[in-house]
Design a protein around this motif. Structure first.
Motif, short mmCIF file in Angstrom:
data_model
loop_
_atom_site.label_atom_id
_atom_site.label_comp_id
_atom_site.label_asym_id
_atom_site.label_seq_id
_atom_site.Cartn_x
_atom_site.Cartn_y
_atom_site.Cartn_z
N VAL A 1 30.97 13.29 -1.44
CA VAL A 1 32.27 13.66 -0.93
C VAL A 1 32.36 14.20 0.41
CG1 VAL A 1 34.57 14.52 -1.41
CG2 VAL A 1 33.29 13.59 -3.30
N VAL A 2 31.53 15.13 0.62
CA VAL A 2 31.64 15.92 1.86
C VAL A 2 31.14 14.96 2.74
CG1 VAL A 2 30.68 17.91 2.92
CG2 VAL A 2 31.62 18.22 0.74
N ASP A 3 30.06 14.32 2.56
CA ASP A 3 29.41 13.32 3.66
C ASP A 3 30.41 12.31 4.06
OD1 ASP A 3 27.09 14.92 3.59
OD2 ASP A 3 26.03 13.33 2.49
N ILE A 4 31.16 11.84 3.04
CA ILE A 4 31.93 10.62 3.70
C ILE A 4 33.19 11.03 4.44
CG2 ILE A 4 33.57 10.17 1.51
CD1 ILE A 4 32.53 7.22 2.06
N LEU A 5 33.67 12.36 3.93
CA LEU A 5 34.99 12.89 4.61
C LEU A 5 34.63 13.25 6.14
CD1 LEU A 5 36.55 15.32 2.04
CD2 LEU A 5 37.37 13.14 2.82
N LYS A 6 33.23 13.41 6.49
CA LYS A 6 32.76 13.68 7.79
C LYS A 6 33.00 12.74 8.79
CE LYS A 6 29.68 17.35 6.86
NZ LYS A 6 28.13 17.77 6.70
N LYS A 7 33.10 11.36 8.09
CA LYS A 7 33.30 10.26 8.66
C LYS A 7 34.72 9.60 8.63
CE LYS A 7 28.55 8.80 7.62
NZ LYS A 7 27.84 7.83 6.25
N GLU A 8 35.29 9.78 7.62
CA GLU A 8 36.64 9.20 7.34
C GLU A 8 37.73 10.52 7.50
OE1 GLU A 8 37.42 6.34 6.28
OE2 GLU A 8 35.65 5.48 6.47
N LYS A 9 38.16 10.72 8.84
CA LYS A 9 38.77 11.78 9.22
C LYS A 9 40.18 11.85 8.56
CE LYS A 9 35.80 14.08 11.61
NZ LYS A 9 34.93 15.38 11.18
#
Lengths: 345, 284
Positions: A83-91
């Motif tokens: 979740v944390v990883d993808i949030l870094k890309k999907e602002k």
């Protein structure tokens, strides 16, 4: 009237031999392409929530129900780290982790960090409301009363047209007409006209005519492509004519005080920027201070909008037309008087 | 046809006058020249006379019309040729003239006829923007004739033109004068003024210093001299002799009697020499 016609014909020929008229048409087509192929009919307001549920399969039943009922798009991931990883890309997305701690469900909302307190509170309330509504014997006592007579809404795409018509068609003329006058001054052609029986008002009105014509053509093309049949074309014609004349004569009046474009530029730019302010009220009707309502672009924006409603207030449109007709005559007379003193100096 | 009384003009609306207390009258059919260096006030005067500049102080009537409140009919009677060409670059020579003629309420001349007059008929359908400076100047010049003006204002009509074309322009001006057209001509070219004008005004620093005919000016301010080149004892000699001084007259008589004259001509004072003598400044 014959001289006015000859002057208009000459200006028309000159405009077709120069770049401006083509630029205006090109801009109209660019706007059409952006609206039709880039801007969606309605902006998507759903959020994407990336979620990880650390629960036993039996406990997932209620979660599935929650996912199905949610207005947001919920994508399930395998771990909190994912979740944390993808949030870094999907602002523009948020994350959610649900786990069970001591027989209680623990909800963790992961935000991007730039969200303000208001949004955080709103999300928290929204979240809590979801649980409150699940409470036995919960009853909503909220009643909604619509105060506006016509609460019709335009699609997000159509909603942009009034702003384009006001700014591009009505007020760009302000700048263009001044540049035409200053170009004639610079080339001295205005001096040659001044020593003929042509009146100053005929010279000025032929320029206004040219601007109205080019404004009508580019605006009608835009309206036809973007709105199709969803517009009152008769009202649009009258509103375009009167607001284009108003923008042009306002440009004439400002130009009449200056010797050249360089000295007039600052004023022209300031006026156009000022006239753009009512767009805030247009997009946020709650913000409509009197100062903005007094600007001519305010009634223009709302009158254009009425034309795109299925049941628009056409009498408001014609009242705005009448108001701008009267204002245009007054400003044109003032510009004519001033230009009689300054046109060849 | 033109009456100017106590005319003043200041661009800064103060006492820095570009034209100071100008007074003159121009009769019907007269060619009146305004002779002066650049910045003397020639174009400013013409600007006021044609209504391009507002009249601030003084009285001006053009063909009986008060220039303070000129009626549109007045502009049917006048023609103005500008020093700087000001035609529409994007229009052809023909289109320029054809548009201009439609602005008048009187009978106008055919564009083709005017283009032939100055040798531009072969480029009638060419854009004016593609013309040379001289061609544009000729187009501006003939445009001012399109309404058959009875008062014709010409600002430096031959400036920047090659001698052959300048000569053609001067011939056209002479023909219009023969027709009875009143001409107000501003120039800093003394030869043009000498050749075309019935009377000239010397203007310097906005002030008219004198007004008279070129002939009277030459008689009044010039010296009557003869320049002669002759052989004396096989040596070529060059002498300037006065036609008034008895001693010089006797010497001239001796040279003529000897019969060895190579070149002999009278030498009159030029308008430029007279201008310098009167104003103390050069015509530049």
């Amino acid at each position: 009237m014959k001289k006015l016609w000859f002057c208009f014909k000459k200006d028309l020929v000159l405009s077709f031999k120069s770049w401006y008229i083509y630029t205006e048409l090109l801009m109209a087509f660019v706007f059409i392409i952006i609206l039709l192929f880039i801007v969606p009919e309605n902006f998507d307001s759903t959020r994407t929530i990336y979620a990880y549920f650390d629960l036993k399969p039996a406990e997932m039943n209620r979660i599935d129900e929650f996912i199905n009922e949610s207005e947001d798009e919920i994508i399930l991931l395998d771990s909190r780290a994912d979740v944390v990883d993808i949030l870094k890309k999907e602002k523009s997305s948020i994350g959610m982790v649900v786990s069970k701690q001591y027989r209680q469900l623990d909800y963790e909302i992961i935000l991007q960090g730039f969200e303000n307190e208001k949004l955080k509170t709103l999300m928290k309330t929204d979240f809590l409301m979801h649980f409150i509504e699940e409470t036995p014997r919960y009853k909503s006592i909220v009643t909604t009363t619509t105060l506006m007579g016509n609460n019709e809404k335009l699609s997000d795409r159509l909603n942009m047209l009034p702003v384009f018509l006001t700014m591009n068609a009505s007020f760009m003329g302000l700048f263009i007409i001044a540049s035409y006058i200053f170009l004639d001054k610079e080339r001295g052609t205005i001096r040659a006209l001044t020593v003929t029986p042509l009146s100053v008002w005929q010279y000025l009105l032929s320029k206004v005519g040219l601007l109205v014509m080019s404004g009508l053509v580019s605006s009608f093309i835009t309206a036809i492509f973007v709105a199709g049949t969803k517009v009152n074309y008769i009202g649009l014609f009258f509103l375009l004519v009167t607001t284009n004349i108003f923008g042009s004569v306002l440009g004439l009046y400002i130009a009449s005080f200056f010797k050249d474009m360089a000295s007039a530029m600052g004023w022209m730019y300031s006026v156009i920027i000022l006239l753009m302010f009512p767009s805030f009220s247009y997009y946020m009707p709650a913000f409509s201070p009197l100062a903005l309502k007094l600007l001519p672009s305010y009634p223009m924006l709302f009158a254009y909008r009425e034309l795109f409603f299925e049941h628009g207030n056409i009498s408001y449109v014609y009242n705005v037309c009448l108001m701008f007709s009267i204002l245009s005559i007054i400003i044109f007379l003032m510009a004519n008087k001033k230009f009689k003193e300054t046109l060849t100096i | 046809m033109i009456k100017v009384k106590g005319l003043y003009h200041s661009y800064s609306n103060d006492d820095k006058y570009a034209v100071k207390d100008a007074n003159f009258e121009i009769k019907k059919g007269e060619v009146f020249g305004f002779l002066g260096p650049s910045g003397a006030g020639k174009s400013t005067t013409q600007g006021v006379l044609t209504g391009l500049l507002p009249i601030q102080k003084g009285e001006v009537t053009i063909a009986g019309y008060d220039i303070r409140n000129p009626k549109k009919e007045m502009f049917n009677l006048i023609g103005v040729s500008f020093e700087q060409s000001n035609v529409y670059d994007k229009l052809t020579a023909y289109e320029n003239l054809n548009f201009y003629r439609k602005l008048f309420d009187v009978k106008t001349r055919k564009p083709k006829e005017l283009l032939e007059l100055v040798g531009l008929d072969h480029v009638a359908n060419k854009k004016a923007g593609e013309f040379s400076k001289g061609m544009k100047h000729r187009l501006t010049f003939i445009r001012s004739m399109i309404n058959n003006p009875i008062i014709w204002f010409l600002d430096e009509p031959t400036t920047g033109l090659d001698p052959a074309i300048a000569s053609e322009i001067k011939e056209i001006i002479k023909k219009e004068k023969e027709k009875g057209v009143t001409i107000f001509l501003t120039t800093h070219n003394m030869y043009v003024a000498d050749e075309l004008c019935d009377r000239i005004a010397f203007i310097i620093d906005g002030e008219i210093k004198l007004i008279d005919s070129p002939r009277n000016l030459k008689l009044k301010y010039g010296k009557k001299l003869v320049e002669v080149e002759h052989f004396e004892n096989d040596i070529l000699k060059k002498e300037s002799l006065s036609l008034i001084e008895p001693k010089d007259k006797a010497r001239l008589n001796d040279i003529i009697t000897a019969g060895n004259i190579e070149i002999m001509h009278t030498k009159e004072a030029t308008l430029e020499e007279i201008f310098i003598k009167v104003t103390g400044k050069e015509l530049k």
